[in-house]
Write a protein that holds these residues in place. Structure first.
Motif, mmCIF file in Angstrom:
data_model
loop_
_atom_site.group_PDB
_atom_site.id
_atom_site.type_symbol
_atom_site.label_atom_id
_atom_site.label_comp_id
_atom_site.label_asym_id
_atom_site.label_seq_id
_atom_site.Cartn_x
_atom_site.Cartn_y
_atom_site.Cartn_z
ATOM 1 N N LEU A 1 0.862 -1.183 0.000
ATOM 2 C CA LEU A 1 0.000 0.000 0.000
ATOM 3 C C LEU A 1 0.894 1.227 0.000
ATOM 4 O O LEU A 1 1.508 1.573 1.015
ATOM 5 C CB LEU A 1 -0.906 0.015 1.231
ATOM 6 N N THR A 2 1.003 1.902 -1.136
ATOM 7 C CA THR A 2 1.850 3.085 -1.233
ATOM 8 C C THR A 2 1.069 4.331 -0.842
ATOM 9 O O THR A 2 -0.157 4.311 -0.714
ATOM 10 C CB THR A 2 2.385 3.255 -2.666
ATOM 11 N N ASP A 3 1.790 5.441 -0.687
ATOM 12 C CA ASP A 3 1.122 6.709 -0.406
ATOM 13 C C ASP A 3 0.164 7.083 -1.535
ATOM 14 O O ASP A 3 -0.926 7.610 -1.288
ATOM 15 C CB ASP A 3 2.161 7.825 -0.239
ATOM 16 N N THR A 4 0.573 6.809 -2.756
ATOM 17 C CA THR A 4 -0.282 7.098 -3.905
ATOM 18 C C THR A 4 -1.553 6.259 -3.865
ATOM 19 O O THR A 4 -2.655 6.761 -4.131
ATOM 20 C CB THR A 4 0.472 6.825 -5.217
ATOM 21 N N ASP A 5 -1.416 4.984 -3.498
ATOM 22 C CA ASP A 5 -2.588 4.114 -3.385
ATOM 23 C C ASP A 5 -3.558 4.649 -2.331
ATOM 24 O O ASP A 5 -4.767 4.696 -2.550
ATOM 25 C CB ASP A 5 -2.175 2.694 -2.990
ATOM 26 N N PHE A 6 -3.017 5.038 -1.181
ATOM 27 C CA PHE A 6 -3.867 5.527 -0.101
ATOM 28 C C PHE A 6 -4.602 6.791 -0.535
ATOM 29 O O PHE A 6 -5.798 6.957 -0.250
ATOM 30 C CB PHE A 6 -3.033 5.795 1.151
ATOM 31 N N ALA A 7 -3.903 7.685 -1.229
ATOM 32 C CA ALA A 7 -4.540 8.908 -1.716
ATOM 33 C C ALA A 7 -5.657 8.580 -2.708
ATOM 34 O O ALA A 7 -6.726 9.206 -2.689
ATOM 35 C CB ALA A 7 -3.498 9.824 -2.362
ATOM 36 N N ARG A 8 -5.416 7.583 -3.565
ATOM 37 C CA ARG A 8 -6.452 7.180 -4.524
ATOM 38 C C ARG A 8 -7.678 6.617 -3.797
ATOM 39 O O ARG A 8 -8.818 6.923 -4.156
ATOM 40 C CB ARG A 8 -5.914 6.115 -5.490
ATOM 41 N N ILE A 9 -7.438 5.802 -2.776
ATOM 42 C CA ILE A 9 -8.542 5.224 -2.000
ATOM 43 C C ILE A 9 -9.359 6.328 -1.335
ATOM 44 O O ILE A 9 -10.596 6.300 -1.372
ATOM 45 C CB ILE A 9 -7.996 4.239 -0.950
ATOM 46 N N CYS A 10 -8.668 7.295 -0.746
ATOM 47 C CA CYS A 10 -9.366 8.409 -0.101
ATOM 48 C C CYS A 10 -10.240 9.161 -1.094
ATOM 49 O O CYS A 10 -11.383 9.529 -0.779
ATOM 50 C CB CYS A 10 -8.364 9.368 0.535
ATOM 51 N N GLN A 11 -9.723 9.386 -2.297
ATOM 52 C CA GLN A 11 -10.491 10.112 -3.305
ATOM 53 C C GLN A 11 -11.675 9.290 -3.801
ATOM 54 O O GLN A 11 -12.784 9.807 -3.985
ATOM 55 C CB GLN A 11 -9.584 10.489 -4.485
ATOM 56 N N LEU A 12 -11.457 7.991 -3.992
ATOM 57 C CA LEU A 12 -12.528 7.120 -4.493
ATOM 58 C C LEU A 12 -13.689 7.021 -3.516
ATOM 59 O O LEU A 12 -14.859 7.093 -3.908
ATOM 60 C CB LEU A 12 -11.977 5.720 -4.798
ATOM 61 N N ILE A 13 -13.403 6.852 -2.233
ATOM 62 C CA ILE A 13 -14.488 6.702 -1.260
ATOM 63 C C ILE A 13 -15.182 8.052 -1.032
ATOM 64 O O ILE A 13 -16.390 8.094 -0.737
ATOM 65 C CB ILE A 13 -13.984 6.095 0.076
ATOM 66 N N TYR A 14 -14.446 9.141 -1.208
ATOM 67 C CA TYR A 14 -15.085 10.457 -1.115
ATOM 68 C C TYR A 14 -16.035 10.667 -2.292
ATOM 69 O O TYR A 14 -17.177 11.106 -2.123
ATOM 70 C CB TYR A 14 -14.044 11.572 -1.091
ATOM 71 N N ASP A 15 -15.565 10.342 -3.497
ATOM 72 C CA ASP A 15 -16.395 10.519 -4.687
ATOM 73 C C ASP A 15 -17.631 9.628 -4.641
ATOM 74 O O ASP A 15 -18.705 10.017 -5.099
ATOM 75 C CB ASP A 15 -15.589 10.202 -5.953
ATOM 76 N N ARG A 16 -17.467 8.444 -4.083
ATOM 77 C CA ARG A 16 -18.552 7.459 -4.113
ATOM 78 C C ARG A 16 -19.529 7.623 -2.951
ATOM 79 O O ARG A 16 -20.728 7.430 -3.118
ATOM 80 C CB ARG A 16 -17.979 6.042 -4.109
ATOM 81 N N ALA A 17 -19.028 7.971 -1.766
ATOM 82 C CA ALA A 17 -19.886 7.982 -0.582
ATOM 83 C C ALA A 17 -19.792 9.263 0.236
ATOM 84 O O ALA A 17 -20.483 9.393 1.243
ATOM 85 C CB ALA A 17 -19.548 6.787 0.309
ATOM 86 N N GLY A 18 -18.933 10.198 -0.155
ATOM 87 C CA GLY A 18 -18.790 11.434 0.599
ATOM 88 C C GLY A 18 -17.979 11.287 1.870
ATOM 89 O O GLY A 18 -17.872 12.225 2.650
ATOM 90 N N ILE A 19 -17.389 10.109 2.096
ATOM 91 C CA ILE A 19 -16.644 9.838 3.327
ATOM 92 C C ILE A 19 -15.245 10.436 3.224
ATOM 93 O O ILE A 19 -14.538 10.218 2.236
ATOM 94 C CB ILE A 19 -16.564 8.328 3.585
ATOM 95 N N VAL A 20 -14.846 11.173 4.252
ATOM 96 C CA VAL A 20 -13.519 11.774 4.305
ATOM 97 C C VAL A 20 -12.633 10.916 5.208
ATOM 98 O O VAL A 20 -12.939 10.715 6.384
ATOM 99 C CB VAL A 20 -13.579 13.212 4.842
ATOM 100 N N LEU A 21 -11.544 10.396 4.649
ATOM 101 C CA LEU A 21 -10.599 9.582 5.409
ATOM 102 C C LEU A 21 -9.363 10.413 5.736
ATOM 103 O O LEU A 21 -8.689 10.915 4.838
ATOM 104 C CB LEU A 21 -10.183 8.345 4.608
#
Length: 290
Positions: free
Chosen positions: A22-42
């Motif tokens: 799990l790279t920093d880039t991966d984590f940033a992508r996950i944060c953006q994806l869950i925000y776009d999909r569910a509005g959740i801020v990680l």
């Protein structure tokens, strides 16, 4: 690839001894994806949680790099895996009659009603909250009115909703609501089901569970409600999302309806369409168009 080699990858900090990358880039992508999909801020401190929850999905699919998993999701926007991805990153912390002061307030609000009551529980999780609301209706209304009343229980997490619909809970957890309520509202298991309790059919019939994403442009609910429970979910959204959701609640509320929120949520300064009544309960402000 060894765990030591994993830590040599760019941006792969903090995963020593782990079998997945799990790279920093991966984590940033996950944060953006869950925000776009569910509005959740990680937040950054959720990285360990993200790893532990999504790692199960990677192992299930035989994938060793989070980047490969995210690439696969991106190539299949309609894949069922998106549902599992969202479920994995949804927090379900709940209990029967949690934040107990709200339920006497609800009982007082609906006392004396001769028409069926409608309540929307907007963060139903595994069912404890909507069943607690239904119990309150049965305790507070005449039997003929309560039997026609309804709790619409929605959540984004389909796994949690599946558990809620079954309505089976550890007896130890259920006993915390008191023996009198247990006898009235639950059936204790026996044999292979000993140690478990199921909600009685008359309680289950009052609750309509539906999958709903508060971040989505359309909500599968209609009509107006005597109260909307939206507790301990808005804390996962940013201020613009909170404001947008609050404004969307307005037409779903009866003129004297209650918006019941979590103890750590304060929306006084987000919109002028609600006014604080007290004890994290809001009503429509004068002039709000319900």
């Amino acid at each position: 690839m060894s765990s030591q080699l994993h830590t040599d990858l760019p941006g792969a900090a903090g995963i020593l001894g782990r079998d997945l990358v799990l790279t920093d880039t991966d984590f940033a992508r996950i944060c953006q994806l869950i925000y776009d999909r569910a509005g959740i801020v990680l937040a950054d401190n959720k990285r360990e949680m993200v790893y532990s929850r999504l790692a199960k999905r990677l192992r299930l699919h035989g994938i060793s790099h989070f980047g490969d998993y995210l690439d696969r999701l991106a190539r299949q926007p309609a894949a069922r895996e998106w549902e599992a991805f969202t479920n994995a990153l949804t927090t379900n912390l709940t209990a029967f009659f949690r934040e107990a002061h709200h339920f006497p307030l609800l009982a007082q609000h609906i006392a004396g009603r001769s028409e069926p009551v409608r309540i929307w529980c907007a963060a139903a999780s595994t069912g404890e909250e909507p069943y607690s609301i239904a119990m309150t209706l049965l305790e507070s209304l005449p039997a003929s009115v309560a039997s026609q009343s309804q709790v619409i229980a929605t959540d984004i997490d389909t796994d949690a909703l599946a558990k809620a619909k079954v309505g089976v809970y550890p007896l130890k957890q259920v006993l915390e609501i008191g023996e009198e309520r247990v006898k009235r509202f639950f059936l204790k298991g026996s044999g292979e089901r000993i140690g478990l309790a199921r909600v009685r059919p008359e309680l289950a019939r009052m609750v309509d569970f539906r999958q709903l994403n508060l971040h989505a442009p359309r909500w599968d609910v209609s009509g107006q409600f005597d109260a909307i429970f939206c507790r301990n979910i808005m804390i996962y959204f940013d201020k613009p999302s909170q404001t947008r959701i609050l404004k969307r609640f307005v037409p779903y509320m009866k003129p004297d309806g209650l918006l019941i929120t979590g103890h750590s949520e304060n929306f006084t300064y987000l919109t002028d369409e609600f006014k604080l009544r007290g004890q994290t309960v809001y009503t429509l402000a004068p002039g709000a168009k319900a």
